[in-house]
Write a protein that holds these residues in place. Structure first.
Motif, mmCIF file in Angstrom:
data_model
loop_
_atom_site.group_PDB
_atom_site.id
_atom_site.type_symbol
_atom_site.label_atom_id
_atom_site.label_comp_id
_atom_site.label_asym_id
_atom_site.label_seq_id
_atom_site.Cartn_x
_atom_site.Cartn_y
_atom_site.Cartn_z
ATOM 1 N N ALA A 298 65.289 46.275 98.273
ATOM 2 C CA ALA A 298 66.131 45.374 97.489
ATOM 3 C C ALA A 298 65.620 43.942 97.585
ATOM 4 O O ALA A 298 65.576 43.225 96.579
ATOM 5 N N TRP A 299 65.232 43.533 98.783
ATOM 6 C CA TRP A 299 64.639 42.203 98.939
ATOM 7 C C TRP A 299 63.397 42.070 98.062
ATOM 8 O O TRP A 299 63.179 41.050 97.420
ATOM 9 N N GLY A 300 62.589 43.120 98.045
ATOM 10 C CA GLY A 300 61.345 43.075 97.284
ATOM 11 C C GLY A 300 61.550 42.932 95.792
ATOM 12 O O GLY A 300 60.707 42.352 95.097
ATOM 13 N N HIS A 301 62.650 43.449 95.271
ATOM 14 C CA HIS A 301 62.921 43.354 93.841
ATOM 15 C C HIS A 301 63.745 42.124 93.478
ATOM 16 O O HIS A 301 64.023 41.904 92.284
ATOM 17 N N SER A 302 64.127 41.328 94.446
ATOM 18 C CA SER A 302 64.967 40.158 94.187
ATOM 19 C C SER A 302 64.123 38.939 93.852
ATOM 20 O O SER A 302 63.145 38.633 94.546
#
Length: 222
Positions: free
Chosen positions: A185-189
């Motif tokens: 999720a961090w990576g897609h934010s």
């Protein structure tokens, strides 16, 4: 059966609810509408006759569910809300209820499809809720619609939401209670925002964090 019971029954038709909301015995809402009844396709004759005990604002008293949703769809805001649901987070119902209160575009459940609807207080009948198998499918949905994903988590590297300029159109993505946002999720934010805290606890309830972030968007754009 009272209109509240009828409302609850329809809400669960065809769905497997983990824990259905059951109203208490207090009289809420309004009773039967005095005659002559108001005219218009938005009105439900059964509600007009029996009363409307649903958890809706006065604007929508005696309206059909379909008419309420159609009217809300003309006014929904540009932000979406997404919640990771890998461990069956009990806060999701509260997030859905708050998203309805702030008129979010949609709520997205990422991971497990089943979630406890008790906290939603039947507001999921009026709020669009979409399921995604993974964060990647949510990210694809957001990219197709030009919606940057803004993660909300109190971890190193996050920027204070109090000073961050939230986009007018975006997805506010929340991790679940305890572990918070996953690395994926961090990576897609596009950005990850934190919420200022001043006490001894490391984090606040996920449902409360979602409410704070949604209200921050409302203050900027609502």
């Amino acid at each position: 059966m009272s209109s509240s019971g009828r409302d609850i029954g329809r809400a669960h038709e065809g769905e497997q609810y983990d824990d259905a909301f059951v109203p208490d015995d207090r009289e809420v809402g309004v009773g039967p509408h005095p005659e002559p009844w108001p005219a218009g396709p938005q009105y439900d004759p059964e509600l007009l006759a029996q009363g409307d005990r649903r958890n809706v604002t006065d604007r929508y008293r005696y309206w059909t569910r379909e008419a309420i949703v159609a009217d809300l769809d003309t006014r929904r805001h540009g932000f979406h809300v997404a919640v990771e649901n890998w461990q069956h987070d009990f806060n999701i119902g509260s997030v859905v209820r708050t998203a309805n209160a702030f008129l979010a575009g949609e709520v997205h459940i990422v991971g497990r499809r089943r979630w406890n609807r008790r906290g939603a207080m039947v507001t999921d009948r009026y709020q669009h809720v979409r399921h995604h198998e993974s964060v990647a499918t949510l990210a694809a949905f957001a990219a197709e619609r030009g919606l940057p994903i803004i993660g909300i988590d109190n971890l190193p590297g996050a920027v204070p939401i109090e000073t961050f300029e939230l986009p007018e159109r975006c997805v506010l993505l929340f991790g679940q209670e305890g572990p918070g946002l996953t690395e994926e999720a961090w990576g897609h934010s596009t950005a990850v925002c934190s919420i200022a805290q001043f006490g001894s606890t490391r984090s606040i309830n996920a449902g409360a964090a979602a409410a704070i972030a949604m209200h921050a968007w409302i203050r900027a754009h609502g």
